[in-house]
Design a protein around this motif. Structure first.
Motif, mmCIF file in Angstrom:
data_model
loop_
_atom_site.group_PDB
_atom_site.id
_atom_site.type_symbol
_atom_site.label_atom_id
_atom_site.label_comp_id
_atom_site.label_asym_id
_atom_site.label_seq_id
_atom_site.Cartn_x
_atom_site.Cartn_y
_atom_site.Cartn_z
ATOM 1 N N VAL A 4 -7.701 -83.609 -50.018
ATOM 2 C CA VAL A 4 -6.663 -83.473 -51.049
ATOM 3 C C VAL A 4 -5.639 -84.586 -50.904
ATOM 4 N N THR A 5 -5.368 -85.265 -52.023
ATOM 5 C CA THR A 5 -4.281 -86.247 -52.029
ATOM 6 C C THR A 5 -3.066 -85.580 -52.648
ATOM 7 N N ARG A 6 -1.940 -85.723 -51.960
ATOM 8 C CA ARG A 6 -0.690 -85.109 -52.425
ATOM 9 C C ARG A 6 0.326 -86.191 -52.681
ATOM 10 N N GLU A 7 1.090 -85.998 -53.768
ATOM 11 C CA GLU A 7 2.161 -86.961 -54.010
ATOM 12 C C GLU A 7 3.369 -86.544 -53.194
ATOM 13 N N VAL A 8 3.817 -87.459 -52.350
ATOM 14 C CA VAL A 8 5.011 -87.173 -51.532
ATOM 15 C C VAL A 8 6.016 -88.290 -51.798
ATOM 16 N N ASP A 9 7.240 -88.100 -51.342
ATOM 17 C CA ASP A 9 8.262 -89.131 -51.546
ATOM 18 C C ASP A 9 7.762 -90.472 -51.043
ATOM 19 N N GLY A 10 7.756 -91.456 -51.896
ATOM 20 C CA GLY A 10 7.430 -92.817 -51.465
ATOM 21 C C GLY A 10 5.961 -93.093 -51.261
ATOM 22 N N GLY A 11 5.061 -92.235 -51.753
ATOM 23 C CA GLY A 11 3.654 -92.574 -51.594
ATOM 24 C C GLY A 11 2.734 -91.376 -51.750
ATOM 25 N N ALA A 12 1.554 -91.474 -51.173
ATOM 26 C CA ALA A 12 0.572 -90.393 -51.276
ATOM 27 C C ALA A 12 0.108 -90.013 -49.877
ATOM 28 N N GLN A 13 -0.134 -88.733 -49.687
ATOM 29 C CA GLN A 13 -0.621 -88.240 -48.393
ATOM 30 C C GLN A 13 -2.002 -87.647 -48.623
ATOM 31 N N THR A 14 -2.946 -87.952 -47.757
ATOM 32 C CA THR A 14 -4.286 -87.383 -47.911
ATOM 33 C C THR A 14 -4.565 -86.435 -46.755
ATOM 34 N N LEU A 15 -4.979 -85.219 -47.109
ATOM 35 C CA LEU A 15 -5.245 -84.191 -46.102
ATOM 36 C C LEU A 15 -6.715 -83.789 -46.142
ATOM 37 N N SER A 16 -7.247 -83.426 -44.996
ATOM 38 C CA SER A 16 -8.587 -82.861 -44.951
ATOM 39 C C SER A 16 -8.444 -81.410 -44.501
ATOM 40 N N LEU A 17 -8.990 -80.477 -45.291
ATOM 41 C CA LEU A 17 -8.864 -79.054 -44.968
ATOM 42 C C LEU A 17 -10.243 -78.457 -44.731
ATOM 43 N N THR A 18 -10.314 -77.596 -43.725
ATOM 44 C CA THR A 18 -11.556 -76.869 -43.504
ATOM 45 C C THR A 18 -11.603 -75.696 -44.476
ATOM 46 N N LEU A 19 -12.702 -75.549 -45.175
ATOM 47 C CA LEU A 19 -12.827 -74.426 -46.120
ATOM 48 C C LEU A 19 -13.108 -73.139 -45.348
ATOM 49 N N PRO A 20 -12.689 -71.980 -45.831
ATOM 50 C CA PRO A 20 -11.968 -71.745 -47.086
ATOM 51 C C PRO A 20 -10.504 -72.212 -47.000
#
Ligand code: AMP
Length: 249
Positions: free
Chosen positions: A155-171
């Motif tokens: 998941v890419t998230r918009e954060v202050d000053g840029g983008a953060q990419t997270l990897s999540l284990t499903l579920p």
């Protein structure tokens, strides 16, 4: 892979609402109601994952009055496979909705729950986060990009000053931001097809959830009226007025 998409029935984004005379809330009597715009984005993302062969089933869930069936029919027309209405006339607050959704998650065991980041009526921005905590699931809020592969969501998230990419284990739980996608329009043939798709109705009591409100709105007020502007002849007058009248310099 199952995806659950909670969709809320809210006052339509194009309706100009006013405050009730007794200031206890916003007057939505007779107002046009629609699916919360962020939930349309969530539904679109889930349907795209199904079309891409990543998901096998998309389940729309709504909690609220009987008329939420209309919102669920829209979700079915957008591509959900089936729908669940948790019917209640109570004022359902985010903690109550999160508890109801947890119970649906326990029953359905989806790999992904995609919610809107906030409902445009109460602007709470709480339900996804509370659901993740209650269900013990990882969460990524304000998603502007989502991909799913090998048991993980990126998941890419918009954060202050840029983008953060997270990897999540499903579920996992993901909440949508505006830029995630542009939802499709509902077509007439799909509205007809949606009428035949299954819509199950349960109550909070069936799910063993107490939805008694815990928060009380003390007062809702209109924003103060803006006073009329004025034209000034030159910059010197503007500076003088800002200094002496507005007292901001
Ligand atoms: P909120 O925390 O109220 O701003 O809502 C965030 C998200 O939670 C919404 O975009 C929906 O996806 C979900 N949600 C909130 N209330 C309901 C509800 N009554 N029924 C279904 N989904 C809901």
């Amino acid at each position: 892979m199952k995806i659950v998409v909670p969709v809320k029935r809210v006052v339509d984004a194009n309706v100009k609402v006013g405050v009730k005379a007794d200031k206890t809330g916003v007057d939505i009597a007779n107002a046009k109601m629609s699916m919360n715009p962020f939930d349309e984005i969530a539904m679109e993302e889930a349907v795209r994952l199904k079309e891409a062969g990543v998901a096998t089933e998309v389940i729309a869930v709504s909690a609220g009055v009987a008329q939420c069936q209309e919102t669920l029919r829209t979700a079915l027309a957008l591509g959900a496979d089936r729908a669940i209405l948790i019917e209640s006339n109570e004022d359902l607050q985010p903690l109550a909705v999160a508890k109801l959704l947890r119970s649906i998650v326990e029953k359905e065991e989806p790999q992904l729950v995609i919610l809107g980041k906030q409902a445009i009526d109460d602007d709470n921005n709480q339900t996804g986060q509370m659901l993740a905590a209650l269900a013990g699931l990882p969460q990524a809020t304000f998603a502007s990009k989502l991909s799913v592969a090998d048991g993980k969501a990126t998941v890419t998230r918009e954060v202050d000053g840029g983008a953060q990419t997270l990897s999540l284990t499903l579920p996992a739980v993901v909440t949508t931001d505006l830029r995630l996608n542009e939802p499709r329009y509902v077509t007439l043939p799909n509205i007809m097809k949606a009428k035949k798709k299954p819509l199950e109705i349960v109550t909070p009591a069936d799910l063993g959830v107490d939805v008694t409100p815990r928060l009380k709105t003390l007062k809702v007020a209109e924003p103060p009226q803006r006073s009329a502007g004025m034209k000034v002849p030159d910059v010197a007058t503007l500076v003088e007025k800002l200094r002496l009248e507005a007292k901001v310099l």
